[in-house]
Design an enzyme around this catalytic site. Structure first.
Site, mmCIF file in Angstrom:
data_model
loop_
_atom_site.group_PDB
_atom_site.id
_atom_site.type_symbol
_atom_site.label_atom_id
_atom_site.label_comp_id
_atom_site.label_asym_id
_atom_site.label_seq_id
_atom_site.Cartn_x
_atom_site.Cartn_y
_atom_site.Cartn_z
ATOM 1 N N GLU A 1 0.824 -1.221 0.000
ATOM 2 C CA GLU A 1 0.000 0.000 0.000
ATOM 3 C C GLU A 1 0.855 1.267 0.000
ATOM 4 O O GLU A 1 0.492 2.283 0.591
ATOM 5 C CB GLU A 1 -0.967 0.008 1.190
ATOM 6 C CG GLU A 1 -2.004 -1.091 1.126
ATOM 7 C CD GLU A 1 -3.055 -0.988 2.220
ATOM 8 O OE1 GLU A 1 -2.787 -0.358 3.259
ATOM 9 O OE2 GLU A 1 -4.156 -1.520 2.025
ATOM 10 N N GLU B 1 -6.574 -7.677 -0.962
ATOM 11 C CA GLU B 1 -7.233 -7.532 0.336
ATOM 12 C C GLU B 1 -8.708 -7.199 0.134
ATOM 13 O O GLU B 1 -9.061 -6.077 -0.211
ATOM 14 C CB GLU B 1 -6.572 -6.440 1.193
ATOM 15 C CG GLU B 1 -5.194 -6.803 1.695
ATOM 16 C CD GLU B 1 -4.645 -5.776 2.675
ATOM 17 O OE1 GLU B 1 -5.437 -4.966 3.223
ATOM 18 O OE2 GLU B 1 -3.422 -5.775 2.896
#
Length: 901
Positions: free
Chosen positions: A198, A267
């Site tokens: 991320e 995710e």
């Protein structure tokens, strides 16, 4: 899948192939462990990952190995596989594996190799997210705190000291996996690896250094020759040879930054984390299933549940600030390793339906055929030939699957396609593996609902009255009535304290070996100041510019006050006496920051100045005083929690007047509850602190209360989800129950040690077992058939049409438990819901006897929902079977039956 000789991963595993793989392994690596699979390559095209040269649609289950114990791992992997997972996904936790620079830990809960091999033994793939920054609501985002001490370091940017350390650890992990023959091309389960995590969320804050870092990280990773694809999630500028992937509640609209890359969802947030003093988030399974179905409907090929099992933040591993010890994450498998129903079962059915579509999903190369069915309704058709959506699929189309979506949040809609009408509930997707029959609808849940309870453990009655052992107290089983205590000193306690001028930063001093840091100084108060306060009826104040997460201020050994917050200011009135006063300030971390840019600069403790205000002559700046620093607690240093150290500790018996005192260590012994059910410790009677069982840190505890408002009795699954949409636990402690793994318990004399900061009542602490006690299911006769029917020989050979197969109610207790009784059963028009069922006007008299015969005394059962089973109690009426049952361990079930007789 099917009868082509392939397992769940799609490879042939003949004895000859396995033997050949073993021989190659032994010769090439001189290792003792055989290859788990025939070696295979993994690559990708624009449509999917290519596993052994074949496109695959893959479901992944997120499990973090340190959030469970090694004894739990096989069961968690098995339940994930049974739930339809092809892949297990995990992070690699750098600060757990290298707590001290150059000193590695790959044992116990950090035995990564063992975990990967267990995944392989059960025939699943592995996605290894090395990072090594992980976020994950894990302390410091998984980065070792010692990194901060390296001269000139800046985290996660084009900084040579950081890149050197990062490369060294990533290379160590990759080399370890190679040495253990765990990559796919070696016959191992690892098919994907991840570098960074991320980073795209914060890259802009690093300017050109961020862009250069992304390129370096990609080149470094590729240069390690892992031999499988590398992934970067949430990284829109991922280089060409790295797959960028999506994280979020929904990823059906995500497209990678290059057409040649497949669509990966690393995710899928099927829940959310909780913080002390906050509500508990929940995500409805109907919405989660909708999101997953839409992802595959619109071209996705790899989807991972974050988390499929969340687990527990043992010890001081929880991130921060202020994230709780439980990492339940509303996952399909709960913190204790039990199935959460209906989430696990409904998603299992979804996965089975997607797998039925896999031949069609992988055969289409350029994209599915799109059909607009209404203003907010649409179909995506995957077939080996172009189909006419207005007609039944012709015989020359041998492979055809379709997804019908209704994204309207309010209205059910009937659509017509393939010459048939289909009813679509709001915010739902229907899956048609054969472009004719509905195998699954995301909004129609036929899976059982499980209601879990924590029950009082069963003591060994021969020792129940002995001092320090479990005592049965009414309906609750208080863990003990015999406790020992030891007071924690206020301020400096050891010869490892030191004195220096000025205010030091918390983490620079503690190195995160403890949550606690004492700042101690002396302040001389004149008689004029005392007279001034008496005359004005006022008090002086200690002021601190900024502090986090908790600060406690003591004057002359007595607590003046506390403040909780993230870089908040403090203004605390204090009582001072003439002459010298000892000022002791305790700063506490409750999980280090795990997300954001510039983590190395975040720090902890105190920022700015400390002043004493309200003096006769104004204020006194204490910031440049001589301060004595003491890291941690005396009890931590003395290892009061360690069973091996008990003879060296001067424990005293707990007296009634000390029950609620703060800064106290408590100790008792207890017996483990009988049976194999998971164990939970109720610490709701305590304040804030940490707990250990037999030397194992079960985590921080804190009985902060969630807000009274913001929760609703019911949660509407329809519409976009966010973490504040469906919350519970208003007006209650965020967490009261704490998981004690069975692996950490012995039959007798288990040592429980608590450090209590604020005061509580240990006599009310109870030990309970956690299990599913009540199961319910409700299925109508027009529900879709069981997914297993699609592979039944009679259906495959055309002897029976799939739409002629009756739906079923499936009931299942936890492993080791049986259905002890059927408390309600009605085939007809039952009313109400689980634990509130009642008969309707239409009821088949045989309902209870049929269900009891099929289910009682068994761990699981299935009952067909049809007139053929129950008779037809009311012709022309849509009928439903509703069942409620109780689960017990076999011993308790036998005892209950004996008592009833």
């Amino acid at each position: 899948m099917g009868g082509d000789g392939r397992g769940i991963l799609g490879f042939r595993r003949s004895a000859a192939v396995v033997a050949a793989a073993v021989a190659v392994h032994l010769i090439a690596a001189a290792a003792s462990a055989a290859a788990f699979f025939e070696p295979f390559n993994v690559s990708y095209d624009h449509r999917a990952l290519l596993v052994g040269g074949e496109r695959r649609m893959l479901i992944a289950a997120g499990i973090h190995y340190p959030r469970a114990t090694p004894d739990m791992w096989p069961g968690l992997i098995a339940k994930s596989k049974e739930g339809g997972a092809d892949v297990i996904q995990t992070y690699v936790f750098w600060n757990g594996h290298e707590p001290i620079r150059g000193q590695y830990n790959f044992e116990g809960r950090y035995d990564l190799v063992k975990f990967v091999k267990l995944v392989a033994e059960q025939g699943l793939y592995l996605h290894l997210r090395i990072g090594p920054y992980v976020c994950a609501e894990w302390n410091f985002g998984g980065l070792p705190v010692w990194l901060r001490d390296i001269p000139g370091i800046e985290f996660r940017t084009d900084n040579a000291p950081f890149k050197d350390e990062m490369q060294r650890f990533v290379k160590k992990v990759v080399d370890m996996m190679k040495q253990e023959m765990l990559f796919s091309w070696q016959g191992g389960p690892i098919i994907l690896v991840q570098i960074e995590n991320e980073y795209g969320n914060i890259e802009g804050q690093y300017g050109q250094g961020g862009k250069a870092y992304v390129k370096w990280a990609a080149e470094m990773a590729i240069g390690l020759s892992a031999g499988v694809p590398w992934v970067m999630c949430k990284q829109t500028d991922a280089p060409e040879n790295i797959i960028d992937a999506c994280n979020g509640f929904y990823c059906d609209g995500f497209k990678p930054n290059n057409y040649r890359k497949p669509v990966l969802w690393t995710e899928d947030w099927n829940g959310w984390y909780a913080s002390w003093g906050g509500r508990l988030p929940h995500r409805p399974v109907r919405d989660n299933a909708f999101a997953v179905a839409r992802f595959f409907q619109r071209g996705g090929c790899f989807q991972n549940y974050y988390m499929f099992f969340g687990g527990t933040n043992f010890g001081r591993t929880s991130g921060g600030p202020n994230q709780i010890t439980s990492y339940e994450y509303d996952a399909p498998i709960d913190e204790y390793g039990l199935l959460s129903q209906p989430k696990w079962g409904h998603l299992k059915d979804l996965h089975a339906a997607i797998k039925l579509c896999e031949p069609a999903l992988t055969v289409v190369d350029s994209g599915p055929q799109y059909v607009k069915l209404g203003s907010m309704q649409e179909a995506h058709i995957y077939a080996n030939e172009q189909v006419d959506p207005n007609r039944s699929v012709s015989g020359n189309v041998s492979i055809c699957s379709a997804f019908l979506a209704n994204i309207d949040e309010h209205k059910s809609v009937s659509v017509r396609i393939f010459g048939k009408n289909f009813d679509l509930p709001p915010w739902s997707v229907s899956i048609l593996p054969d472009c004719q029959n509905v195998a699954f609808n995301t909004a129609k849940v036929g899976t059982q609902l499980s209601i879990k309870t924590v029950e009082s453990g069963s003591p060994s009655y021969s020792t129940a009255s002995a001092p320090g052992f479990l005592l049965l107290d009414g309906k609750d089983l208080h863990i003990s009535k015999t406790w020992s205590i030891l007071k924690e000193p206020i301020g400096a306690w050891g010869n490892n304290s030191f004195t220096t001028q000025g205010i030091l930063e918390h983490l620079n001093v503690t190195k995160d070996v403890s949550d606690y840091l004492w700042y101690i100084t002396r302040v001389n108060i004149s008689d004029e100041d005392v007279a001034f306060w008496d005359e004005k009826g006022a008090s002086p104040f200690i002021t601190i510019n900024k502090t986090r997460d908790v600060v406690r201020i003591f004057v002359n050994g007595h607590l003046s006050g506390s403040k909780v917050g993230h870089w908040v200011s403090v203004e605390q009135p204090v009582q001072l006496v003439e002459g010298y006063n000892e000022l002791a300030i305790l700063t506490e971390t409750v999980g280090l920051q795990n997300y954001g840019a510039f983590l190395e600069k975040d720090g902890a403790g105190i920022r700015g100045q400390i002043k004493l205000t309200g003096l006769k002559d104004g204020e006194l700046d204490l910031s440049n005083f001589l301060w004595t620093y003491q890291v941690g607690l005396m009890g931590e240093y003395s290892k009061l929690y360690d069973p091996k150290e008990q003879e060296n500790v001067g424990w005293t018996d707990l007296q009634v007047d000390n029950i609620s005192s703060g800064f106290t260590w408590y100790k008792t012994l207890f017996d483990a509850p009988e049976g194999n059910d998971p164990v939970a410790l109720d610490l709701g009677s305590m304040g804030k602190g940490q707990a250990w069982v037999n030397g194992h840190g079960i985590g921080r505890y804190w009985s902060l209360i969630a807000p009274q408002s913001g929760c609703s009795e019911s949660c509407d699954y329809r519409g976009a989800y966010n973490e504040n949409k469906c919350t519970t636990n208003c007006g209650l402690p965020t967490q009261s129950w704490y998981h004690i793994p069975r692996e950490w318990l012995q039959d007798f004399d288990n040592l429980l040690v608590l450090f209590e900061e604020t005061g509580g009542d240990p006599l009310k602490i109870s030990l309970k077992t956690h299990s599913t006690k009540t199961i319910c299911a409700e299925v109508a006769e027009n529900h879709y058939p069981p997914l297993s029917a699609w592979s039944h020989p009679d259906v495959i050979n055309g002897i029976i049409s799939i739409n002629k197969v009756a739906p079923e109610v499936h009931l299942r207790c936890d492993e080791g438990h049986v259905i002890s009784s059927i408390t309600f059963a009605s085939y007809g028009t039952p009313n109400g819901s689980c634990q509130k069922f009642s008969r309707g006007n239409c009821h088949a008299p045989s309902s209870l006897s049929v269900v009891t015969k099929a289910c009682q005394g068994r761990n699981n059962c299935r009952i067909g929902v049809s007139n053929d089973i129950f008779g037809d109690p009311c012709r022309g009426t849509l009928k439903t079977l509703a069942v409620e049952a109780e689960c017990l361990s076999p011993d308790f079930a036998t005892e209950k039956l004996r008592d009833a007789l």
